[in-house]
Design an enzyme around this catalytic site. Structure first.
Site, PDB file in Angstrom:
ATOM      1  N   CYS A  76      42.347  39.081  42.360  1.00 51.52           N
ATOM      2  CA  CYS A  76      43.325  38.656  41.353  1.00 51.52           C
ATOM      3  C   CYS A  76      42.679  37.975  40.145  1.00 51.52           C
ATOM      4  O   CYS A  76      42.988  38.313  39.003  1.00 51.52           O
ATOM      5  CB  CYS A  76      44.404  37.770  41.977  1.00 51.52           C
ATOM      6  N   HIS A 128      46.643  32.393  44.102  1.00 47.49           N
ATOM      7  CA  HIS A 128      46.823  33.733  43.527  1.00 47.49           C
ATOM      8  C   HIS A 128      47.222  33.587  42.068  1.00 47.49           C
ATOM      9  O   HIS A 128      47.927  32.649  41.697  1.00 47.49           O
ATOM     10  CB  HIS A 128      47.903  34.495  44.305  1.00 47.49           C
ATOM     11  N   HIS A 140      49.168  41.985  38.453  1.00 53.50           N
ATOM     12  CA  HIS A 140      48.199  41.255  39.274  1.00 53.50           C
ATOM     13  C   HIS A 140      47.535  42.199  40.254  1.00 53.50           C
ATOM     14  O   HIS A 140      47.957  43.345  40.426  1.00 53.50           O
ATOM     15  CB  HIS A 140      48.890  40.108  40.027  1.00 53.50           C
TER      16      HIS A 140
END
Length: 167
Positions: A76, A128, A140
């Site tokens: 990510c 994240h 993402h």
């Protein structure tokens, strides 16, 4: 750290110059605007940063790989790092935690295209990160599905959303 940045820029330059879909041409721009307007749920006139959506189109579906920063696998924060380098010509921190510390907090209702969105996963704050697009959508690198566009209104992301950030 300078060596990492140099290597990253070479990788971005190399991936931009070889293979992949062309990012030019009025016909292609119009097709991208139409495609991503539908995905994001806006009119195609609202898709202004065609370069961003062309980048997303090239990376869409790339598999997740912890520590990865290439089309053979990306995580990510690696995805955000490459996106910011190529689209915004900005060198950003490589880890989600560092990005969270460096970014200025932005309320969910004030998020703008290019802002970062952070999530708490398995009780780990800012585990994240993704890049906000518009209309509650963000792009993402998901550990289960690779690079994709998701919605902040998805129950999972409602539950895990921590904050928005602007660099």
């Amino acid at each position: 750290m300078k060596l990492f940045t140099y290597i990253l820029m070479l990788m971005v330059l190399f991936s931009s110059c070889t293979g992949g879909k062309k990012m030019v041409g009025a016909k292609n721009k119009e097709a991208l605007r139409t495609k991503y307007a539908e995905i994001v749920g806006v009119s195609k006139n609202e898709i202004k940063n065609v370069k961003l959506y062309a980048f997303i189109d090239q990376w869409y579906g790339v598999n997740y790989k912890y520590g990865g920063i290439s089309k053979s696998g990306v995580d990510c924060s690696g995805f955000c790092t490459v996106l910011y380098a190529e689209i915004y010509h900005k060198h950003i921190k490589r880890t989600t935690a560092a990005l969270a510390r460096e970014s200025k907090k932005v309320s969910k209702k004030n998020l703008k295209e290019g802002d970062l969105v952070f999530f708490t996963i398995e009780k780990k704050k800012n585990a994240h990160v993704g890049v906000y697009l518009m209309n509650n959508k963000f792009v993402h690198a998901s550990s289960s599905k690779g690079v994709l566009i998701s919605s902040l209104t998805n129950p999972y992301y409602i539950k895990t959303y921590n904050k928005g950030g602007r660099l």
